[in-house]
Design a protein around this motif. Structure first.
Motif, PDB file in Angstrom:
ATOM      1  N   HIS A 253       0.854  -1.189   0.000  1.00 45.20           N
ATOM      2  CA  HIS A 253       0.000   0.000   0.000  1.00 45.20           C
ATOM      3  C   HIS A 253       0.889   1.239   0.000  1.00 45.20           C
ATOM      4  O   HIS A 253       2.047   1.193   0.443  1.00 45.20           O
ATOM      5  N   THR A 254       0.325   2.356  -0.484  1.00 40.86           N
ATOM      6  CA  THR A 254       1.010   3.643  -0.392  1.00 40.86           C
ATOM      7  C   THR A 254       0.028   4.685   0.144  1.00 40.86           C
ATOM      8  O   THR A 254      -1.188   4.461   0.166  1.00 40.86           O
ATOM      9  N   SER A 255       0.575   5.808   0.545  1.00 38.57           N
ATOM     10  CA  SER A 255      -0.269   6.874   1.101  1.00 38.57           C
ATOM     11  C   SER A 255      -1.140   7.535   0.053  1.00 38.57           C
ATOM     12  O   SER A 255      -1.999   8.367   0.395  1.00 38.57           O
ATOM     13  N   ARG A 256      -0.974   7.195  -1.221  1.00 37.77           N
ATOM     14  CA  ARG A 256      -1.861   7.705  -2.266  1.00 37.77           C
ATOM     15  C   ARG A 256      -3.147   6.877  -2.392  1.00 37.77           C
ATOM     16  O   ARG A 256      -4.053   7.251  -3.125  1.00 37.77           O
ATOM     17  N   ASP A 257      -3.219   5.747  -1.704  1.00 36.05           N
ATOM     18  CA  ASP A 257      -4.376   4.870  -1.832  1.00 36.05           C
ATOM     19  C   ASP A 257      -5.601   5.476  -1.152  1.00 36.05           C
ATOM     20  O   ASP A 257      -5.481   6.054  -0.066  1.00 36.05           O
ATOM     21  N   PRO A 258      -6.770   5.315  -1.750  1.00 33.82           N
ATOM     22  CA  PRO A 258      -8.001   5.781  -1.076  1.00 33.82           C
ATOM     23  C   PRO A 258      -8.436   4.799   0.002  1.00 33.82           C
ATOM     24  O   PRO A 258      -8.049   3.625   0.003  1.00 33.82           O
TER      25      PRO A 258
END
Length: 789
Positions: A253-258
């Motif tokens: 996961h990345t911090s751009r994921d909703p």
């Protein structure tokens, strides 16, 4: 091999980078190259993993200059899994004797299978079989199953699985003098006896990344933290005839994921909830089966097998998961670091295919452009123009990412790069908006975001064009065309060319289409748009004038690539081929000799001929009539012949465009170029470039060649227009498509017969128009149409 697999036999270090690219697995959210898990990054292997839309910007010192570049980030490597006899060396193909090695890409299932037999000496043999998936149903999950079997001995095998946060961007040799250390703040930990995690962030874009890995085996697992790695170690007992399995499941996961609060927590939670390998594989196969049904393609023989591989890689880069992301079309897919993962104009070759199968993905890719419309307007204003000037290379935020310098590997010199002057990328975006709306029937997008983009791109061309009183026409000066070789006139003080024919004709098309769109907008929406953008009647009159009087140069009774092209010198093509053999990168050859390709009638790829790729003959003729010229069939044929003899095909797109154009005017020669387009990546015709990432535009373009090029398929005016051109080498083929609200429409051509089947639904009938007739097919109806000779 059958039509649904792609196999490599034997281990050849020189071929590893190519195989790794072509055996990449992805799901539209992230992708991992097909590197062997026991091998670290070195001059032979490069196990890169890339998340769509994750970029980072760094500054490097190049020849005494500070140069800033933004790169698609190579995120932490989840693959590592190595093994050895205790106290012995780690076993891999570069250190141990390989008795057998096979790597197979299973297209139907979306799996990568490898089988290697290692000779350990004293008649001891270790067989390693692995299955790998990057999950197509759950875009955040990947898994690796490893099976160990021994012959000739019993004993223990030490296995280490790791997450590696020490990766850099170093997959392209010519970039290695630049800073490629994109990751920082690396931390590791344990969340369960069988699960470890790694978190980090990008250095300047500050994207947080979280990975969690679960290791499943029948023995205890020991964890070691050796930053920037976290390692899971186990020892297994092996006996002849008994296979021991180790499964590694990973979540990313990345911090751009909703819909998450923290990427590390999300990764740990997801990997903890993921089922076992067999259940994951069944779920994964079902997702791939659905994709193959929507993108059904039936082409016989070797050509069909290659096309299926191309389709596989397009779907791995741009899947339905992409519809939820803010990403563009990376020119080299998610398969490597060439072009730094930037977004060029390749969507011009990709979206026409997606429009008729996955319109929701096309819409998302166009929204990427719309979100960067304000940046394109800012860039235009900084250059002294109105409207939107989209960048030639785009990344995270839509500013111009084209490098200021590029390295010529032949001469070792860093040279100024002027390719940012390829402003025709704006016309490509407008073209894609129009084509998407015609194919999908998405009137909401056409009237809102689409109209806004077209208006601002048209505004840029209307402002960029300057009136030449002596000529009595408008001109567009200081640009670079699709050819890319020519960036300036010989001995000129500055870069840029005047009146590139492709640029001017496509600008005319944008202006004409925008005027047409504004005329058909609902009056309340048209008023809103005019108020928000300051659109005036005077500006519309200017666009009308420019669209009728833009200058298109000619020489020797052919269309000139740009004003003054006919005055350039002829190149000794025979001599250069004799001296160098492969002259695709003629620009590098000439620069290394102290010369410049700007002096010669020599193109890297299709430029003028791109007009025949974008526009059907009737539409292209109409554009020239609008500009006050007659483009007779004989002139177009002469133009095609002229540039065919002056093109080095230094781009994988060149063969595609030439095959497309020749299918309409010189059919007997078309197949040679179609074959070059099909072979572009699998044979690595560019000499080593595929190992740095596949050429996504060329791959999607070959699919569209079958879908639209050979069928003459157009979506316009609420109808499907078809004008097939039978090619002896490919006379029988079929495919399914989604046209507006009709899913699974099947077309099949065979020996002068066109069959169209519309599945049952509550959608409207499909109007089909051929050169000699019109038919209407109701849902649930099948039409069999005999084609004229």
């Amino acid at each position: 091999m059958d039509g649904w697999s792609w196999e490599y036999a034997g281990y050849t270090p020189a071929d590893e980078r190519l195989r790794e690219s072509l055996c990449t697995l992805g799901n539209g959210y992230f992708a991992t190259r097909g590197a062997l898990p026991e091998c670290a990054a070195d001059d032979v292997h490069y196990p890169g993993t890339y998340v769509a839309g994750i970029y980072n910007r760094l500054t490097s010192d190049v020849s005494g200059r500070q140069v800033e570049n933004e790169d698609m980030v190579n995120v932490p490597n989840w693959l590592p899994l190595r093994f050895r006899i205790p106290e012995g060396p780690w076993i891999d193909p570069d250190t141990a004797d390989v008795l057998e090695h096979r790597q197979m890409l299973l297209l139907a299932e979306g799996l990568l299978e490898r089988r290697t037999r290692y000779d350990l000496g004293d008649n001891r043999v270790l067989t390693v079989r692995q299955l790998r998936m990057v999950h197509m149903a759950d875009p955040h999950v990947a898994a690796l199953r490893t099976e160990f079997t021994v012959d000739g001995f019993s004993g223990r095998l030490e296995v280490e699985a790791a997450l590696d946060g020490g990766v850099t961007n170093s997959g392209v040799a010519r970039y290695r003098d630049l800073d490629g250390r994109h990751l920082t703040h690396i931390h590791t930990g344990v969340s369960a006896p069988d699960t470890v995690w790694l978190r980090c962030r990008t250095r300047t874009s500050d994207v947080r990344i979280g990975l969690a890995a679960r290791l499943t085996a029948d023995v205890p697992v020991v964890v070691r933290h050796e930053l920037p790695h976290v390692i899971q170690q186990l020892t297994i007992g092996l006996e002849p005839g008994r296979t021991v399995t180790v499964d590694k499941t990973v979540a990313l996961h990345t911090s751009r994921d909703p819909a998450i609060s923290d990427p590390l927590h999300a990764a740990v939670d997801r990997v903890g909830r993921s089922p076992d390998f067999d259940a994951l594989a069944a779920w994964h196969r079902a997702a791939w089966d659905q994709l193959w049904r929507r993108a059904e393609l039936d082409v016989p023989g070797e050509s069909g097998r290659i096309l299926r591989l191309h389709l596989f890689h397009v779907l791995q880069t741009l899947s339905p998961h992409t519809a939820d992301l803010d990403v563009g079309v990376p020119a080299r897919g998610l398969h490597g670091e060439a072009y730094r993962g930037h977004v060029f104009w390749d969507e011009l070759f990709v979206l026409p295919y997606l429009n008729l199968h996955f319109p929701e993905v096309s819409r998302a890719l166009l929204r990427y452009r719309h979100r960067r419309l304000e940046q394109a307007r800012t860039t235009a204003a900084a250059a002294g123009h109105r409207g939107a000037m989209y960048p030639w290379q785009s990344g995270s935020d839509g500013r111009e990412e084209t490098q200021q310098l590029h390295l010529n590997p032949r001469s070792g010199r860093w040279l100024a790069d002027h390719s940012h002057l390829q402003h025709h990328v704006g016309s490509a975006i407008a073209y894609n908006v129009w084509q998407y709306c015609e194919a999908s029937g998405d009137m909401e997008f056409r009237h809102t975001k689409g109209a806004e983009m077209l208006l601002q791109i048209a505004r840029f061309w209307g402002d960029k064009a300057v009136h030449d009183d002596a000529m009595g026409r408008y001109r567009i000066k200081g640009v670079v065309g699709p050819d890319e070789y020519h960036e300036a006139y010989p001995d000129a003080d500055g870069p840029g060319l005047d009146d590139n024919a492709y640029t001017n004709v496509t600008a005319t098309w944008v202006l004409a289409r925008t005027l047409e769109l504004l005329d058909t907008l609902p009056e309340p929406r048209r008023r809103e748009l005019a108020e928000r953008t300051g659109l005036t009647a005077g500006e519309l009159e200017l666009w009308e004038d420019v669209s009728h009087t833009l200058h298109v140069p000619f020489h020797d009774d052919v269309i000139s690539q740009f004003e003054g092209y006919g005055e350039l010198s002829e190149l000794d093509w025979h001599g250069y081929r004799g001296r160098y053999g492969d002259i695709r990168r003629l620009d590098r050859i000439l620069e290394a000799e102290g010369d410049t390709v700007n002096r010669y009638k020599a193109s890297k790829q299709a430029d003028v001929l791109m007009l025949g790729y974008l526009f059907a003959p009737a539409e292209l003729g109409g554009l020239f009539r609008r500009l006050g010229h007659r483009l007779e069939e004989d002139m177009w044929r002469r133009t095609v012949d002229y540039y065919m003899h002056r093109t080095s095909h230094g781009s994988t797109l060149s063969g595609l465009v030439h095959g497309w154009v020749l299918a309409r005017c010189r059919r007997s020669e078309a197949w040679k170029f179609v074959q070059e387009a099909l072979q572009g990546d699998i044979a690595d015709v560019q000499g080593g470039t595929t190992g740095e990432g596949i050429h996504l535009g060329a791959m999607a373009g070959t699919l569209d060649l079958v879908q639209r090029g050979l069928t003459g398929l157009e979506t316009r005016g609420g109808a499907l227009w078809l004008d097939p051109v039978p090619m002896p080498e490919l006379s029988t083929y079929g495919f399914a498509l989604r046209y507006q609200h009709n899913w699974g429409v099947r077309l099949r051509l065979e020996r002068g017969l066109l069959e169209i089947e519309v599945p049952s639904s509550d959608a409207s009938p499909i109007d089909v128009r051929l050169p000699d007739r019109e038919v209407s097919l109701q849902p649930g109806e099948k039409g069999r149409l005999v084609l004229p000779d």
